[in-house]
Scaffold this active site. Structure first.
Site, short mmCIF file in Angstrom:
data_model
loop_
_atom_site.label_atom_id
_atom_site.label_comp_id
_atom_site.label_asym_id
_atom_site.label_seq_id
_atom_site.Cartn_x
_atom_site.Cartn_y
_atom_site.Cartn_z
N GLU A 149 85.55 61.59 38.99
CA GLU A 149 85.02 60.74 37.93
C GLU A 149 85.77 59.41 37.94
OE1 GLU A 149 85.12 62.32 33.94
OE2 GLU A 149 84.03 60.62 33.15
N ASN B 39 86.49 69.02 35.71
CA ASN B 39 85.64 69.57 36.78
C ASN B 39 85.18 70.98 36.44
OD1 ASN B 39 86.68 67.32 38.46
ND2 ASN B 39 88.55 68.54 38.35
N HIS C 15 90.41 69.79 24.96
CA HIS C 15 89.44 68.73 25.28
C HIS C 15 88.72 69.02 26.60
CE1 HIS C 15 88.13 64.41 25.33
NE2 HIS C 15 88.14 64.63 26.63
N GLU C 16 89.50 69.31 27.64
CA GLU C 16 88.86 69.53 28.95
C GLU C 16 88.00 70.79 28.91
OE1 GLU C 16 89.02 66.96 30.60
OE2 GLU C 16 90.83 66.09 29.75
N1 B3K Z 1 86.72 62.68 31.96
C1 B3K Z 1 88.09 62.44 32.36
C2 B3K Z 1 88.45 61.00 32.46
C3 B3K Z 1 88.08 60.40 33.75
C4 B3K Z 1 88.67 59.01 33.86
C5 B3K Z 1 88.12 58.31 35.06
N2 B3K Z 1 88.66 56.98 35.20
C6 B3K Z 1 89.04 63.12 31.46
C7 B3K Z 1 88.60 63.31 30.06
O1 B3K Z 1 88.30 62.39 29.33
O2 B3K Z 1 88.50 64.42 29.66
ZN ZN Z 2 87.10 63.69 28.07
#
Ligand code: B3K
Ligand code: ZN
Length: 870
Positions: A123, A268, A300-301
């Site tokens: 990402e 991911n 969060h993830e």
């Molecule tokens: N989605 C990723 C962040 C990606 C940053 C790319 N430059 C982590 C998060 O916000 O959960």
């Molecule tokens: Zn996020």
């Protein structure tokens, strides 16, 4: 990496759907640090007329086959960024072979090597650094991935989903694993990891009774440090089922810790990858703040599995759709785990410290921006934190029940798609029957609204009433001169000397102004406005010191009780700053004495918990105060803070000492909120005592430093010793370094402490740190520890009147840019504050920004530098 052509701007209005659907992807990796070969097989169907455009970046194409036929060089167009194939049938198979060099990949985007292990970050646009592919979030496909590597160096081979095959070849020297992810996903959620790890294993039984093995992969020897992350993960999985009805879907869930990572962590599918700083902790080496961050980032993830992965974004302009919503979800989780009021205070402090300055500065952009050069530059506080505030307002406006129904509607109707903000909002219109078209303005309009509240007396049918007028105004931001009224839910209440007079009310201000009558004329009361910070706005009231003190004592809303103290402190710091700037020594006045006395009551009130007390006794950040002033000398702001802390401490000296001793006894380490609250208040007391610069704090800090059994106490004592100065402090810094030199996460803290010190040799001392044996400019954590802390926590040296701090900082950012543009661009963002500084410093920063632009930096850095300059 360098910009030789004018950067292209991507616009929301130019969005067009893809021409092709990728029915399935098969990826075959032959891992080698310097020359990894990737073979990709895509089954493709046409959706619309036109060519197939695949993205690629810094990879070498070897061959392309269409339905088994090798294409000639003239059959496709190959540019620096694309592989374009025309004249394609409606259904076909494309086989692409290419190679990449993970060991040389210093951008940490795509496939790279960290500590001898392979890992990926895709990402937003990293997948194109692995293979040619339509690297856009609205192309969803099912991935099967085969990974092959030497067994000895890479015993673990991981990718998204479920492992469906594994084995060895080459007489056992090489092995392979095949992973299948049945959930269609965009390429940015792809992940691959290979290397040697220790494992921490556990499991979670979902609401439908499926047992999910959970594994955290860490550097050898670190498994015990992942226990808190595992515990946080299990609590998150349970909470998402209870609070949002969301169950985990794959047959296993994995998290991997890596030391070299551009930001915090990445969601991911089924294989989260974490910066080790946000995953590993034990009481001895991690602070309470580290534990708190780990809990919220793990959550969060994990929450992204539904808000981001199952439902993703149509294009990167919709980033807030997954980030704002997921931040809101993690904030709600933390509030449930640690206490709602304290969590809200911390979230608002962070919002004011980072998002408000962004919204008021040259980099201001709407929560859904309408154009960008590099999407990496838009992972901002506005997208994340303001994005979360919008969801919170939605919940306030609709009520908890309709809000939850709207979420269910969203999950049910859009599962498996790449959605837009409009579709998200439509789910809440469907659940509530309300028209939310005006609410959409929040996504389109940049800038923090200002709310002005005034009270006037009037007569209605001969009864004297007070009329409260609420007005809103948003100031122009770059590219948006005129602003329309937004929908502002304002929660408020009248508070008298014996507590609240009547219930809290919700006034929805959706026009330029509105009035509410209150039949309380003649009564003594103060207004508690924006309770729980019900809208992300800047409040202007005619609140007197007396009002603020009444609310600090009587407001039933804990957030606003804290806020009353903050707004008073902000005003006090503003006038102290002005006095310091004009060379006068400030005099304690009634407001200051009243404030200090009210804090003393808070400190002694058994009704408040320790976490709340610690926050109440913390003055607003320098950034917060600077936002409230037209322009200021940042060093004077910092001195004003020192002065105010000293005044608080003078008022409560004996109570601070007594509280410190009462909280001192530590049992076995407990990372929970209550124990963390004890430590927070104890260390706040110690720090306040140190503001007096007399003989009280030093012996306490020295014995705390020597006896500490946890990092919160050890680091607080070290910082207190630094504040006190004197001969001992250098030795303590050295002792700390020697004690912890084998633990990189603690050495990051050591660098951060050094970066914040008022070294007598000035900026040279910081420059010397870049030559320290332990400094590694390739490691983002270390760079942020030194340079980020220098810029954010060392006002004296960073803002040194000579400009030496800016000069040094710019040099370092440019050096970083040659390796890692996204981290460099983020660092450069600290200059966004320049308009709030005095004219001399403004000129110095502008000169630095011009210098950056002239140096032909990366697109990332160029975009930030030119926008910051304006
Ligand atoms: N989605 C990723 C962040 C990606 C940053 C790319 N430059 C982590 C998060 O916000 O959960
Ligand atoms: Zn996020």
């Amino acid at each position: 990496m360098r910009t030789d052509t004018a950067p292209t701007v991507t616009k929301l209005s130019d969005y067009t759907p893809p021409n092709f659907k990728i029915e399935s992807v098969y990826l075959d990796f032959d891992l080698d640090p310097k020359n990894t070969v990737v073979r990709s097989t895509l089954k493709v169907s046409r959706l619309a007329a036109g060519p197939l455009t695949l993205d690629g970046d810094e990879i070498s194409l070897k061959s392309v086959k269409l339905d088994g036929r090798l294409l000639k060089r003239s059959d496709y167009k190959l540019t620096q960024a694309h592989l374009i194939i025309d004249d394609l049938p409606n259904h076909f198979t494309l086989e692409i072979e290419n190679s990449c060099n993970p060991a040389a990949n210093s951008t940490l985007m795509g496939l790279y090597v960290s500590g001898g292990r392979f890992c990926t970050q895709c990402e937003a646009e990293g997948f194109r650094r692995i293979t040619y592919y339509p690297d856009r979030p609205d192309v969803l496909s099912v991935f099967t991935v085969r990974v092959q590597a030497p067994l000895k160096d890479y015993p673990h081979l991981l990718a998204n989903g479920n492992m469906i095959d594994s084995g060895s070849i080459d007489g056992g020297k090489t092995h392979f694993a095949v992973w299948e992810d049945p959930f269609p996903k965009p390429a940015y959620l792809f992940a691959l990891v290979a290397g040697q790890f220790d494992l921490l294993e556990d499991s979670f039984t979902t609401m439908s009774g499926r047992e999910i093995p959970l594994t955290i992969y860490v550097d050898p020897g670190d498994a015990h440090r992942a226990e808190y992350a595992m515990d946080s993960l299990i609590r998150s999985m349970k909470w998402d089922e209870e609070a949002f009805g969301r169950e985990y879907d794959l047959a296993r869930f994995m998290i991997v810790a890596v030391r070299d990572f551009n930001f915090g962590a990445m969601e991911n599918k089924g294989l989260n990858i974490f910066n080790s700083a946000l995953l590993l902790a034990d009481g001895e080496s991690a602070t309470d703040m580290n534990f708190e961050r780990i809990e919220s980032v793990v959550a969060h993830e994990y929450f992204h599995n539904w808000t981001g992965n199952r439902i993703t974004c149509r294009d990167w302009f919709q980033l807030c759709l997954k980030e704002g919503f997921t931040v809101f979800r993690d904030q709600e989780f933390s509030a449930d785990q640690r206490g709602a009021a304290v969590q809200r205070i911390k979230d608002v402090r962070a919002l004011r410290g980072r998002q408000f300055p962004e919204d008021a500065g040259p980099l201001a952009h709407p929560v859904r921006p309408n154009q960008y050069v590099k999407i990496d530059n838009f992972y901002t506080a506005t997208i994340y934190e303001k994005g979360a505030e919008l969801i919170r307002m939605l919940k306030t406006l609709l009520g908890a029940e309709a809000f939850r129904k709207g979420c269910d509607h969203y999950f049910e109707t859009l599962d498996g798609t790449a959605a837009t903000v409009e579709q998200f909002i439509a789910s809440f219109e469907a659940s509530s029957g309300k028209d939310l078209s005006q609410f959409m303005r929040w996504y389109e309009q940049a800038g923090t609204p200002h709310i002005k509240v005034t009270r006037t007396r009037s007569s209605e049918s001969n009864v004297s009433v007070d009329v409260i007028t609420f007005e809103q105004k948003t100031l122009p931001t770059p590219g948006q001169k005129t602003k329309k009224p937004v929908v502002l839910p304002i929660k408020w209440q009248a508070i008298g000397d014996d507590g609240p007079i009547g219930e809290a009310q919700l006034t929805v201000l959706d026009a330029a102004q509105t009035h509410v009558s209150l039949p309380l004329a003649g009564k003594e009361y103060s207004l508690s406005i924006l309770q729980d910070f019900s809208a992300p706005a800047i409040l202007h009231t005619d609140q007197t010191t007396e009002d603020a003190l009444r609310l600090m004592a009587n407001d039933p809303n804990a957030f606003n009780r804290w806020e009353a103290g903050q707004s008073l402190a902000r005003k006090l710091m503003g006038s102290l700053t002005k006095a310091i700037e004009s060379g006068k020594m400030p005099e304690p006045d009634t407001a200051l004495r009243g404030y200090a006395r009210a804090l003393k009551h808070t400190l002694l009130d058994a009704e408040f918990d320790n976490n709340f007390k610690a926050l109440a006794l913390t003055i607003p950040s320098n950034m917060d105060v600077m936002q409230s002033l037209p322009q200021s000398d940042p060093i004077a702001v910092n001195l004003a803070g020192d002065w105010l802390n000293r005044a608080i401490s003078d008022e409560s000296k004996t109570d601070l000492i007594e509280t410190y001793h009462a909280l001192k006894d530590e049992g076995p380490f407990d990372p929970g909120a209550a124990a963390a609250g004890r430590r927070a208040l104890k260390n706040r007391c110690l720090n306040l005592l140190a503001s007096r610069q007399d003989a009280i704090a030093a012996p306490l800090a020295i014995s705390q430093f020597n006896a500490a059994t946890n990092m919160t106490d050890e680091l607080s004592a070290l910082l207190t010793l630094d504040k006190l100065g004197g001969r001992r402090v250098d030795q303590s810094m050295e002792d700390f370094y020697v004690k912890w030199k084998a633990n990189p996460l603690v050495i990051d803290k050591w660098f951060a402490v050094q970066a914040g010190r008022k070294h007598p040799s000035g900026v040279d001392a910081i420059e010397q740190l870049t030559k320290h044996d332990a400094y590694d400019p390739r490691n983002p954590n270390r760079v942020r520890a030194l340079l980020g802390s220098f810029a954010m926590s060392n006002p004296h040296l960073f803002h040194d009147a000579s400009g030496a701090g800016y000069n040094f900082f710019t040099e370092q950012v440019l050096d970083m840019d040659s390796r890692n543009p996204s981290v460099a661009a983020r660092l450069l963002g600290v200059y966004e504050i320049w308009r709030k500084l005095d004219t001399a410093r403004q000129d110095q920063i502008k000169a630095q920004l011009r210098r950056v632009i002239k140096s032909k930096p990366s697109k990332n850095v160029l975009e930030i530098a030119s926008k910051t300059l304006g």
